[in-house]
Scaffold this motif. Structure first.
Motif, PDB file in Angstrom:
ATOM      1  N   ARG A 166       0.842  -1.198   0.000  1.00 42.84           N
ATOM      2  CA  ARG A 166       0.000   0.000   0.000  1.00 42.84           C
ATOM      3  C   ARG A 166       0.879   1.251   0.000  1.00 42.84           C
ATOM      4  NH1 ARG A 166      -1.972   3.837   3.270  1.00 42.84           N
ATOM      5  NH2 ARG A 166      -4.145   4.421   3.075  1.00 42.84           N
TER       6      ARG A 166
ATOM      7  N   PHE B 268       2.706   1.963  -3.361  1.00 45.57           N
ATOM      8  CA  PHE B 268       1.836   2.472  -4.430  1.00 45.57           C
ATOM      9  C   PHE B 268       1.451   3.918  -4.174  1.00 45.57           C
ATOM     10  CE2 PHE B 268      -2.232   3.545  -6.255  1.00 45.57           C
ATOM     11  CZ  PHE B 268      -2.000   3.261  -7.590  1.00 45.57           C
ATOM     12  N   TRP B 269       0.922   4.215  -2.983  1.00 45.82           N
ATOM     13  CA  TRP B 269       0.371   5.546  -2.738  1.00 45.82           C
ATOM     14  C   TRP B 269       1.448   6.613  -2.590  1.00 45.82           C
ATOM     15  CZ3 TRP B 269      -4.139   6.378  -4.439  1.00 45.82           C
ATOM     16  CH2 TRP B 269      -5.080   5.348  -4.460  1.00 45.82           C
TER      17      TRP B 269
ATOM     18  N   TYR C 276      -4.343   0.917  -8.550  1.00 41.26           N
ATOM     19  CA  TYR C 276      -4.081   0.249  -7.268  1.00 41.26           C
ATOM     20  C   TYR C 276      -4.600  -1.186  -7.309  1.00 41.26           C
ATOM     21  CZ  TYR C 276      -3.875  -0.432  -2.190  1.00 41.26           C
ATOM     22  OH  TYR C 276      -3.606  -0.905  -0.937  1.00 41.26           O
TER      23      TYR C 276
ATOM     24  N   CYS D 221      -2.193  -3.265  -9.162  1.00 39.56           N
ATOM     25  CA  CYS D 221      -1.025  -3.520  -8.311  1.00 39.56           C
ATOM     26  C   CYS D 221      -1.334  -4.654  -7.333  1.00 39.56           C
ATOM     27  CB  CYS D 221      -0.654  -2.243  -7.570  1.00 39.56           C
ATOM     28  SG  CYS D 221       0.669  -2.430  -6.369  1.00 39.56           S
TER      29      CYS D 221
END
Length: 108
Positions: free
Chosen positions: A44, A47-48, A68, A71
């Motif tokens: 998480r 990605f963010w 997301y 991913c």
């Protein structure tokens, strides 16, 4: 708390499914941790961190969420590909996932 296989009761007399206790434990552990509960998973976070903070249009938000999802699906595929199809079929049958909408359905 003593839980038998056929009589699973959580505190307060509420009938609990097998996963309720596990999720309850997970949530309590996250609440008690010093970490920010929204930043504890490395996938998480990685990605963010690539998305700059700011306000986005709904279409941009949908694009981010689809990226997301891609991913996550890639990471899940890496994990599940380590086991055979027979393993996953066995697991699926043990869990007995069924959809129940207002009718009584007996597990297979």
């Amino acid at each position: 708390m003593n839980l038998s296989k056929n009589n699973k009761r959580a505190s307060g007399g509420i009938l609990a499914e097998y996963h309720h206790l596990a999720f309850d434990y997970l949530h309590k552990k996250l609440e008690n941790s010093r970490d920010n509960p929204c930043s504890y998973h490395p996938i998480r976070n990685s990605f963010w961190k690539t998305i700059p903070s700011g306000n986005y249009t709904p279409d941009e938000g949908i694009t981010f969420m689809n990226d997301y999802l891609d991913c996550l699906e890639t990471q899940i595929a890496k994990i599940i590909s380590k086991n055979s199809i027979a393993y996953w079929i066995h697991l699926l049958r043990r869990i007995a996932c069924i959809l129940v909408i207002g009718i009584e359905v007996k597990p297979l």
